[in-house]
Design a protein around this motif. Structure first.
Motif, PDB file in Angstrom:
ATOM      1  N   GLN A  21      33.146  37.548  35.134  1.00  0.00           N
ATOM      2  CA  GLN A  21      32.325  37.617  33.803  1.00  0.00           C
ATOM      3  C   GLN A  21      31.803  38.958  33.450  1.00  0.00           C
ATOM      4  O   GLN A  21      31.707  39.872  34.058  1.00  0.00           O
ATOM      5  CB  GLN A  21      31.210  36.604  34.064  1.00  0.00           C
ATOM      6  N   GLU A  22      32.057  38.944  31.938  1.00  0.00           N
ATOM      7  CA  GLU A  22      31.537  40.283  31.427  1.00  0.00           C
ATOM      8  C   GLU A  22      30.162  40.699  31.816  1.00  0.00           C
ATOM      9  O   GLU A  22      29.092  39.804  31.958  1.00  0.00           O
ATOM     10  CB  GLU A  22      31.568  40.084  29.885  1.00  0.00           C
ATOM     11  N   GLY A  23      29.982  41.900  32.170  1.00  0.00           N
ATOM     12  CA  GLY A  23      28.800  42.262  32.648  1.00  0.00           C
ATOM     13  C   GLY A  23      28.480  42.283  34.260  1.00  0.00           C
ATOM     14  O   GLY A  23      27.545  42.900  34.578  1.00  0.00           O
ATOM     15  N   ARG A  24      29.254  41.548  34.905  1.00  0.00           N
ATOM     16  CA  ARG A  24      29.312  41.489  36.231  1.00  0.00           C
ATOM     17  C   ARG A  24      30.135  42.544  37.050  1.00  0.00           C
ATOM     18  O   ARG A  24      30.934  43.370  36.458  1.00  0.00           O
ATOM     19  CB  ARG A  24      29.628  39.998  36.622  1.00  0.00           C
ATOM     20  N   ILE A  25      29.922  42.526  38.513  1.00  0.00           N
ATOM     21  CA  ILE A  25      30.862  43.602  39.082  1.00  0.00           C
ATOM     22  C   ILE A  25      32.101  43.152  39.436  1.00  0.00           C
ATOM     23  O   ILE A  25      32.367  41.923  39.686  1.00  0.00           O
ATOM     24  CB  ILE A  25      30.134  44.096  40.359  1.00  0.00           C
ATOM     25  N   SER A  26      33.079  43.740  39.363  1.00  0.00           N
ATOM     26  CA  SER A  26      34.386  43.591  39.717  1.00  0.00           C
ATOM     27  C   SER A  26      34.802  44.206  40.903  1.00  0.00           C
ATOM     28  O   SER A  26      34.624  45.616  40.838  1.00  0.00           O
ATOM     29  CB  SER A  26      35.576  43.981  38.579  1.00  0.00           C
ATOM     30  N   ILE A  27      35.366  43.632  41.889  1.00  0.00           N
ATOM     31  CA  ILE A  27      35.730  44.296  43.094  1.00  0.00           C
ATOM     32  C   ILE A  27      37.266  44.128  43.532  1.00  0.00           C
ATOM     33  O   ILE A  27      37.402  42.795  43.717  1.00  0.00           O
ATOM     34  CB  ILE A  27      34.738  43.853  44.518  1.00  0.00           C
ATOM     35  N   LEU A  28      37.864  45.373  43.346  1.00  0.00           N
ATOM     36  CA  LEU A  28      39.359  45.234  43.750  1.00  0.00           C
ATOM     37  C   LEU A  28      39.531  45.803  45.290  1.00  0.00           C
ATOM     38  O   LEU A  28      39.297  46.774  45.388  1.00  0.00           O
ATOM     39  CB  LEU A  28      40.253  45.932  42.712  1.00  0.00           C
ATOM     40  N   ASN A  29      40.393  44.946  45.954  1.00  0.00           N
ATOM     41  CA  ASN A  29      40.665  45.446  47.240  1.00  0.00           C
ATOM     42  C   ASN A  29      42.090  45.971  47.521  1.00  0.00           C
ATOM     43  O   ASN A  29      42.848  45.583  46.910  1.00  0.00           O
ATOM     44  CB  ASN A  29      40.318  44.655  48.365  1.00  0.00           C
ATOM     45  N   CYS A  30      42.086  46.821  48.511  1.00  0.00           N
ATOM     46  CA  CYS A  30      43.615  47.394  48.863  1.00  0.00           C
ATOM     47  C   CYS A  30      43.280  47.902  50.442  1.00  0.00           C
ATOM     48  O   CYS A  30      42.453  48.460  50.863  1.00  0.00           O
ATOM     49  CB  CYS A  30      43.595  48.742  48.152  1.00  0.00           C
ATOM     50  N   ASP A  31      44.522  47.301  51.010  1.00  0.00           N
ATOM     51  CA  ASP A  31      44.456  47.900  52.508  1.00  0.00           C
ATOM     52  C   ASP A  31      45.733  48.686  52.895  1.00  0.00           C
ATOM     53  O   ASP A  31      46.974  48.461  52.064  1.00  0.00           O
ATOM     54  CB  ASP A  31      44.746  46.653  53.202  1.00  0.00           C
ATOM     55  N   TYR A  32      45.994  49.539  53.755  1.00  0.00           N
ATOM     56  CA  TYR A  32      46.984  50.324  54.070  1.00  0.00           C
ATOM     57  C   TYR A  32      47.054  50.314  55.290  1.00  0.00           C
ATOM     58  O   TYR A  32      46.085  50.050  56.267  1.00  0.00           O
ATOM     59  CB  TYR A  32      46.835  51.614  53.471  1.00  0.00           C
ATOM     60  N   THR A  33      48.464  50.553  56.071  1.00  0.00           N
ATOM     61  CA  THR A  33      48.683  50.388  57.257  1.00  0.00           C
ATOM     62  C   THR A  33      48.784  51.738  58.057  1.00  0.00           C
ATOM     63  O   THR A  33      48.742  51.909  59.240  1.00  0.00           O
ATOM     64  CB  THR A  33      49.879  49.582  57.611  1.00  0.00           C
ATOM     65  N   ASN A  34      49.372  52.959  57.183  1.00  0.00           N
ATOM     66  CA  ASN A  34      49.777  54.278  57.951  1.00  0.00           C
ATOM     67  C   ASN A  34      48.212  55.084  57.795  1.00  0.00           C
ATOM     68  O   ASN A  34      47.857  55.223  56.667  1.00  0.00           O
ATOM     69  CB  ASN A  34      50.852  54.836  56.742  1.00  0.00           C
ATOM     70  N   SER A  35      47.969  55.288  59.105  1.00  0.00           N
ATOM     71  CA  SER A  35      46.696  56.113  59.125  1.00  0.00           C
ATOM     72  C   SER A  35      46.989  57.596  58.778  1.00  0.00           C
ATOM     73  O   SER A  35      45.937  58.343  58.838  1.00  0.00           O
ATOM     74  CB  SER A  35      46.380  56.102  60.723  1.00  0.00           C
ATOM     75  N   HIS A  74      41.096  50.405  54.548  1.00  0.00           N
ATOM     76  CA  HIS A  74      40.820  49.807  53.492  1.00  0.00           C
ATOM     77  C   HIS A  74      39.908  50.487  52.385  1.00  0.00           C
ATOM     78  O   HIS A  74      39.106  51.337  52.646  1.00  0.00           O
ATOM     79  CB  HIS A  74      39.663  48.526  53.815  1.00  0.00           C
ATOM     80  N   LEU A  75      40.424  50.352  51.261  1.00  0.00           N
ATOM     81  CA  LEU A  75      39.661  50.925  50.067  1.00  0.00           C
ATOM     82  C   LEU A  75      39.244  49.673  49.007  1.00  0.00           C
ATOM     83  O   LEU A  75      40.104  48.848  48.749  1.00  0.00           O
ATOM     84  CB  LEU A  75      40.154  52.236  49.501  1.00  0.00           C
ATOM     85  N   SER A  76      38.446  50.074  48.241  1.00  0.00           N
ATOM     86  CA  SER A  76      37.971  49.180  47.057  1.00  0.00           C
ATOM     87  C   SER A  76      37.458  49.828  45.936  1.00  0.00           C
ATOM     88  O   SER A  76      37.015  51.113  46.156  1.00  0.00           O
ATOM     89  CB  SER A  76      36.818  48.171  47.528  1.00  0.00           C
ATOM     90  N   LEU A  77      37.782  49.305  44.676  1.00  0.00           N
ATOM     91  CA  LEU A  77      37.384  49.583  43.403  1.00  0.00           C
ATOM     92  C   LEU A  77      36.356  48.720  42.854  1.00  0.00           C
ATOM     93  O   LEU A  77      36.650  47.657  42.573  1.00  0.00           O
ATOM     94  CB  LEU A  77      38.418  49.897  42.530  1.00  0.00           C
ATOM     95  N   HIS A  78      35.191  49.372  42.583  1.00  0.00           N
ATOM     96  CA  HIS A  78      34.214  48.641  41.929  1.00  0.00           C
ATOM     97  C   HIS A  78      33.974  49.047  40.443  1.00  0.00           C
ATOM     98  O   HIS A  78      33.942  50.299  40.347  1.00  0.00           O
ATOM     99  CB  HIS A  78      32.761  48.794  42.583  1.00  0.00           C
ATOM    100  N   ILE A  79      34.069  48.122  39.702  1.00  0.00           N
ATOM    101  CA  ILE A  79      33.830  48.273  38.083  1.00  0.00           C
ATOM    102  C   ILE A  79      32.513  47.687  37.799  1.00  0.00           C
ATOM    103  O   ILE A  79      32.120  46.159  37.900  1.00  0.00           O
ATOM    104  CB  ILE A  79      34.905  47.780  37.641  1.00  0.00           C
TER     105      ILE A  79
END
Lengths: 112, 113
Positions: B14-28, B72-77
Motif C-alpha cells: 500500500q502507498e505510504g507503507r514500507i516495501s522490503i525487497l530481498n536478495c540472497d547470494y551464494t558466493n562469499s 543476504h541483502l534487502s532494499l527498504h523503500i
C-alpha cells in the motif's frame, strides 16, 4: 543520465541472418558490457570489454561476438540469428572512480 | 547454479507503507552490491549500492541492508509511492577490476494507491 545510446532500438530479422547491435557512449569509460534480459532470467552478461580491442566472454556468449575498435563504441554481432536470441539487449558502462554500471535504453530484437 | 537469487517474483504494498525487497547470494567472494529499478521499455536505473565493509547505506527513501553472514541483502523503500512500481534487480560483484556483475531475476513491485 549517463551518455549511452543503443541502435537500433527495435529490430525484426529472420533466422540465419547476421545482426549487429551498436552501443555508443560519450563518457569515455573503460568498461562496456552487453546483457540480455529474458523472463525468468533477469539480466545475463553476454560479453564485456575492458578497453579497446580487449574483450572477454560472459555467461551466455555462445552465438555472439563483439568488437571494440574505439573507446566509445561496442558492437554486438549475432553471426547467424536464431529464435532463441529473441530478447531485449542492454548495453552498460562502468568506469571512472565508481563501480556502478549505467545502462542504455535497450534494443528489442525479434528473430522470426 | 544461480549465484544471486530474488525469490519473490512480485510484491504488492500500500502507498505510504514500507516495501522490503530481498536478495540472497551464494558466493562469499562478492563484495559489492547494487540495486536497480526498471520500468517497462527502459533500461535499468541505478538506485543504491553497498560495499561489504558496510552493513547499511541510505539514500533518501531507499536503504539497503547487508548481512554478510547470511549472504543476504534487502532494499527498504519508505514511504512507498505509486511511482516506485517497477521491477527491482539486485546485482553482486567481486571488485577485482572487471566489474562483472551477476544479477538476480528481479522482483516486480506494485504500490497500490
Amino acid at each position: 543520465d549517463a551518455g549511452i545510446t543503443q541502435s537500433p532500438r527495435h529490430k525484426v530479422t529472420e533466422t540465419g541472418t547476421p545482426v549487429t547491435l551498436r552501443c555508443h557512449q560519450t563518457e569515455n569509460h573503460r568498461y562496456m558490457y552487453w546483457y540480455r534480459q529474458d523472463p525468468g532470467h533477469g539480466l545475463r552478461l553476454i560479453h564485456y570489454s575492458y578497453g579497446v580491442k580487449d574483450t572477454d566472454k560472459g555467461e551466455v556468449s555462445d552465438g555472439y561476438s563483439v568488437s571494440r575498435s574505439k573507446t566509445e563504441d561496442f558492437l554486438l554481432t549475432l553471426e547467424s540469428a536464431t529464435s532463441s536470441q529473441t530478447s531485449v539487449y542492454f548495453c552498460a558502462i562502468t568506469g571512472g572512480t565508481e563501480e556502478t554500471q549505467y545502462f542504455g535504453p535497450g534494443t528489442r530484437l525479434l528473430v522470426l | 547454479d544461480q549465484q544471486v537469487k530474488q525469490n519473490s517474483p512480485s510484491l504488492s504494498v500500500q502507498e505510504g507503507r514500507i516495501s522490503i525487497l530481498n536478495c540472497d547470494y551464494t558466493n562469499s567472494m562478492f563484495d559489492y552490491f547494487l540495486w536497480y529499478k526498471k520500468y517497462p521499455a527502459e533500461g535499468p536505473t541505478f538506485l543504491i549500492s553497498i560495499s561489504s565493509i558496510k552493513d547499511k547505506n541510505e539514500d533518501g527513501r531507499f536503504t539497503v541492508f547487508l548481512n554478510k553472514s547470511a549472504k543476504h541483502l534487502s532494499l527498504h523503500i519508505v514511504p512507498s509511492q505509486p511511482g516506485d512500481s517497477a521491477v527491482y534487480f539486485c546485482a553482486a560483484s567481486r571488485t577485482s577490476g572487471t566489474y562483472k556483475y551477476i544479477f538476480g531475476t528481479g522482483t516486480r513491485l506494485k504500490v497500490l494507491a
